[in-house]
Design a protein around this motif. Sequence first.
Motif, PDB file in Angstrom:
ATOM      1  N   ARG A 465      34.859 -18.224  33.450  1.00 32.17           N
ATOM      2  CA  ARG A 465      34.762 -19.624  33.878  1.00 32.17           C
ATOM      3  C   ARG A 465      34.571 -20.558  32.683  1.00 32.17           C
ATOM      4  O   ARG A 465      35.227 -21.614  32.583  1.00 32.17           O
ATOM      5  CB  ARG A 465      33.600 -19.789  34.866  1.00 32.17           C
ATOM      6  CG  ARG A 465      33.539 -21.174  35.530  1.00 32.17           C
ATOM      7  CD  ARG A 465      32.311 -21.280  36.402  1.00 32.17           C
ATOM      8  NE  ARG A 465      31.111 -21.402  35.617  1.00 32.17           N
ATOM      9  CZ  ARG A 465      30.617 -22.551  35.170  1.00 32.17           C
ATOM     10  NH1 ARG A 465      31.236 -23.701  35.449  1.00 32.17           N
ATOM     11  NH2 ARG A 465      29.515 -22.589  34.458  1.00 32.17           N
ATOM     12  N   MET A 466      33.709 -20.194  31.748  1.00 34.65           N
ATOM     13  CA  MET A 466      33.468 -21.052  30.596  1.00 34.65           C
ATOM     14  C   MET A 466      34.710 -21.147  29.710  1.00 34.65           C
ATOM     15  O   MET A 466      35.040 -22.223  29.201  1.00 34.65           O
ATOM     16  CB  MET A 466      32.285 -20.504  29.791  1.00 34.65           C
ATOM     17  CG  MET A 466      30.955 -20.511  30.548  1.00 34.65           C
ATOM     18  SD  MET A 466      30.514 -22.163  31.172  1.00 34.65           S
ATOM     19  CE  MET A 466      30.326 -23.059  29.631  1.00 34.65           C
ATOM     20  N   ARG A 467      35.408 -20.032  29.528  1.00 35.43           N
ATOM     21  CA  ARG A 467      36.647 -20.065  28.741  1.00 35.43           C
ATOM     22  C   ARG A 467      37.678 -20.966  29.414  1.00 35.43           C
ATOM     23  O   ARG A 467      38.397 -21.711  28.754  1.00 35.43           O
ATOM     24  CB  ARG A 467      37.194 -18.650  28.586  1.00 35.43           C
ATOM     25  CG  ARG A 467      36.407 -17.772  27.628  1.00 35.43           C
ATOM     26  CD  ARG A 467      36.964 -16.350  27.608  1.00 35.43           C
ATOM     27  NE  ARG A 467      38.345 -16.338  27.121  1.00 35.43           N
ATOM     28  CZ  ARG A 467      38.693 -16.209  25.846  1.00 35.43           C
ATOM     29  NH1 ARG A 467      37.757 -16.088  24.918  1.00 35.43           N
ATOM     30  NH2 ARG A 467      39.948 -16.199  25.488  1.00 35.43           N
ATOM     31  N   HIS A 468      37.751 -20.882  30.734  1.00 33.57           N
ATOM     32  CA  HIS A 468      38.736 -21.707  31.445  1.00 33.57           C
ATOM     33  C   HIS A 468      38.377 -23.188  31.357  1.00 33.57           C
ATOM     34  O   HIS A 468      39.267 -24.043  31.231  1.00 33.57           O
ATOM     35  CB  HIS A 468      38.834 -21.282  32.904  1.00 33.57           C
ATOM     36  CG  HIS A 468      39.990 -21.909  33.619  1.00 33.57           C
ATOM     37  ND1 HIS A 468      41.282 -21.467  33.467  1.00 33.57           N
ATOM     38  CD2 HIS A 468      40.061 -22.974  34.456  1.00 33.57           C
ATOM     39  CE1 HIS A 468      42.094 -22.208  34.195  1.00 33.57           C
ATOM     40  NE2 HIS A 468      41.378 -23.131  34.797  1.00 33.57           N
ATOM     41  N   LEU A 469      37.104 -23.509  31.409  1.00 33.06           N
ATOM     42  CA  LEU A 469      36.703 -24.918  31.287  1.00 33.06           C
ATOM     43  C   LEU A 469      37.108 -25.480  29.932  1.00 33.06           C
ATOM     44  O   LEU A 469      37.560 -26.631  29.830  1.00 33.06           O
ATOM     45  CB  LEU A 469      35.193 -25.053  31.494  1.00 33.06           C
ATOM     46  CG  LEU A 469      34.687 -24.893  32.937  1.00 33.06           C
ATOM     47  CD1 LEU A 469      33.170 -24.954  32.971  1.00 33.06           C
ATOM     48  CD2 LEU A 469      35.287 -25.964  33.844  1.00 33.06           C
ATOM     49  N   ARG A 470      36.968 -24.676  28.877  1.00 31.33           N
ATOM     50  CA  ARG A 470      37.389 -25.143  27.552  1.00 31.33           C
ATOM     51  C   ARG A 470      38.910 -25.310  27.505  1.00 31.33           C
ATOM     52  O   ARG A 470      39.422 -26.263  26.922  1.00 31.33           O
ATOM     53  CB  ARG A 470      36.914 -24.170  26.473  1.00 31.33           C
ATOM     54  CG  ARG A 470      35.417 -24.190  26.237  1.00 31.33           C
ATOM     55  CD  ARG A 470      35.043 -23.471  24.951  1.00 31.33           C
ATOM     56  NE  ARG A 470      35.272 -22.044  25.047  1.00 31.33           N
ATOM     57  CZ  ARG A 470      34.370 -21.172  25.501  1.00 31.33           C
ATOM     58  NH1 ARG A 470      33.186 -21.590  25.914  1.00 31.33           N
ATOM     59  NH2 ARG A 470      34.658 -19.885  25.540  1.00 31.33           N
ATOM     60  N   PHE A 471      39.611 -24.394  28.128  1.00 30.36           N
ATOM     61  CA  PHE A 471      41.069 -24.499  28.180  1.00 30.36           C
ATOM     62  C   PHE A 471      41.490 -25.748  28.949  1.00 30.36           C
ATOM     63  O   PHE A 471      42.435 -26.448  28.558  1.00 30.36           O
ATOM     64  CB  PHE A 471      41.647 -23.241  28.839  1.00 30.36           C
ATOM     65  CG  PHE A 471      43.128 -23.311  29.086  1.00 30.36           C
ATOM     66  CD1 PHE A 471      44.031 -23.140  28.048  1.00 30.36           C
ATOM     67  CD2 PHE A 471      43.619 -23.548  30.355  1.00 30.36           C
ATOM     68  CE1 PHE A 471      45.400 -23.200  28.277  1.00 30.36           C
ATOM     69  CE2 PHE A 471      44.985 -23.614  30.598  1.00 30.36           C
ATOM     70  CZ  PHE A 471      45.879 -23.435  29.549  1.00 30.36           C
ATOM     71  N   ARG A 472      40.793 -26.053  30.020  1.00 30.51           N
ATOM     72  CA  ARG A 472      41.115 -27.229  30.826  1.00 30.51           C
ATOM     73  C   ARG A 472      40.967 -28.521  30.027  1.00 30.51           C
ATOM     74  O   ARG A 472      41.716 -29.476  30.238  1.00 30.51           O
ATOM     75  CB  ARG A 472      40.204 -27.283  32.059  1.00 30.51           C
ATOM     76  CG  ARG A 472      40.635 -26.334  33.156  1.00 30.51           C
ATOM     77  CD  ARG A 472      39.569 -26.149  34.211  1.00 30.51           C
ATOM     78  NE  ARG A 472      39.142 -27.399  34.823  1.00 30.51           N
ATOM     79  CZ  ARG A 472      38.289 -27.465  35.843  1.00 30.51           C
ATOM     80  NH1 ARG A 472      37.785 -26.351  36.332  1.00 30.51           N
ATOM     81  NH2 ARG A 472      37.949 -28.618  36.358  1.00 30.51           N
ATOM     82  N   GLU A 473      39.995 -28.557  29.138  1.00 34.79           N
ATOM     83  CA  GLU A 473      39.819 -29.761  28.319  1.00 34.79           C
ATOM     84  C   GLU A 473      41.072 -30.030  27.509  1.00 34.79           C
ATOM     85  O   GLU A 473      41.531 -31.174  27.406  1.00 34.79           O
ATOM     86  CB  GLU A 473      38.608 -29.594  27.400  1.00 34.79           C
ATOM     87  CG  GLU A 473      37.272 -29.556  28.133  1.00 34.79           C
ATOM     88  CD  GLU A 473      36.113 -29.275  27.187  1.00 34.79           C
ATOM     89  OE1 GLU A 473      36.377 -29.123  25.967  1.00 34.79           O
ATOM     90  OE2 GLU A 473      34.965 -29.199  27.661  1.00 34.79           O
TER      91      GLU A 473
END
Length: 493
Positions: A465-473
Motif C-alpha cells: 500500500r505504501m509503495r502504491h501511494l508513492r507511485f500514485r503521487e
Amino acid sequence: MTRPPLLDPDSWAGPLQRRYALLINPFYPKDPNASFGKHMLTPTLALTSFAATTPEDWEVRYWDENLLDGRPPFRPMPELVGITVHLTFARRAFELAHWYRSRGSKVILGGLHVLSCPEECAPHADALAVGDGVQLWPRIVADVESRQLRSKYVATYENNYREDPAPRRSILPRQSFLTTTSLIATRGCHNRCGFCYLATDGLRMPYRMRDPQQIAGEFEADDQPYGVFIDNNLGSNREYLRKLCHALRPLNKIWSAAVSIDVTDDPGLIRTMALAGCTGVFVGFESLTDENLADARKKTPKTADYARRVSMLHENGIQVNGSFVLGFDHDRKDVFARTAGWVEENRLECSTFHILTPYPATPLFKQMEAEGRLLHRDWTLYDTAHAVFRPKHMSPEELEQGYAWIYERLFSHASIWRRRPEDWRAAAPYLAMSYLYKRSNRFWHLLIKHHLVHAVWRPLVELTRMRHLRFREGLADPQARSAPPGNVVAAGV
C-alpha cells in the motif's frame, strides 16, 4: 488434503442465550495444480450478507471448513443451519446437511447448485433457497420461528441492490484471512458467455449497482488496507466504475477486482483506477483464438490487441492475473505451449487456467449433452481441473496432461524469472508475490492451520500500500517520475 470428519468431542462449545443459526461454507477440494493461498484471500461474502439480515435475537456463527479448524461445531447444536452449495463440493454439503438434520437442526441449502439442480438437492434439505438469499433468509428465519417452514423459497435478483445491508463481518475470524474486506459493488455482467455460470437456466441477474459511497463506507469501516471486489465484472459500466474510483481514492487503500479486458478501451479510466488504489485485476482472456471467443458469445476485443492492453495496465502499476480456458473446439495440442509463451512474453504476473467445464443448466452443458460428448456427471470432477467431455482435437487425457503441464511451466523458476517486471525496482515485490502465492502451499497450510494468515500477511500488504501511494503521487503529476510500485498481493481475485 482430507476433508474434516463430522464428529469431535472437543468441538467448540460456548454458552448461548439466544436462538442459534450456523452458516457453513463446506470444505472445497483444492486443485493440486493451483496455488493454495488464493483460496484464503477473503471470506465468502454470501454468508456474511445473510448474517446481516438475521434478527438481533438470534445468535449467528460462521464456519468455514477451509480454515482447517477441524470438525464443524455441534455443542450446542444449532437450531438452524444454512449451507452454501457449489457443484464440486455438493457431496460434502449433503454430508453436513444429513448429519445436522439427523440431530434435529433445520437445514437450508442455497447457492448456484441449488438453482441449477434443485431436484438433486431437495432430498438433503428441510428447505431450498433458490435465488437471492439476502431476500430469502429473513423469511426463512421467521418461518422457523413460527414452525411454518416451507420446502422451497424463491427470489429473483431484480430487487433494488442499493437496499441490501452491509455484510456482517463481525462474525468472521479476522486472523484467518488475508483481508476480511470482500466487497461487491455491482451484480451481473454485460457478457453472457455460454460456459459461464451466469448463463445458467433460470438465473436472471440484471446489472445492478450500489451507490459508490456505500462501498467506500464499507471499505473504510472494516479497517483493512486491502480489499477484494468479487463482482463478476466491475468494469461493465465504465461511468459507474469511474464514480466508484472517485469515492475510493480518498481512502488511500489498495484493492483488486475482476474486469474484462475491454475496460482498457478508455485509457483515462485505467489511470483513474490506479489513482483510486487498484493494484491488480483478474482478466478473463479465456482464449487467444478469436473463433473460440465468438463461439462462447464473449464480447471482447480481438486477441491480437490483448498485448497492448496488458501493457496499458502495467504502465499504470496494475498487475494482471490472466484467466484462460483450455479445451475449446478450436484448441489443438499446441494451445498449451502457445498460451504459456504469450503469458511469458507479456509478463503477466499471475495466470489461472481452467479446463473447459460444462456446468449444469448452461448452454455449453446442453450443447455437450446433445452432441453426446459428456463423459459423466460426477460433479466432484466438474472443478475445471478435469476433462469431463470429449474435446474435438485431442483426447480428454491429453487435455488434462496439457493443463498440468502449463501450470508446471508457469510455476517454474525459469518462467517466474522470465515474467519479472522490466523495471528492476519492481522485481523484488513481484518475486515475493510469485513465490509466496505459487510455490508455497505448505507455508500457506501452516499459516491457515495456526490462524496466522492475517498476522503474517498484513505487514506485507501495508508495504504494498505504501509503495502504491508513492507511485500514485508520480502518476498524478505527469512531471514527476516514480518507481513502479510492485506488489506482494496476488493480482486480481
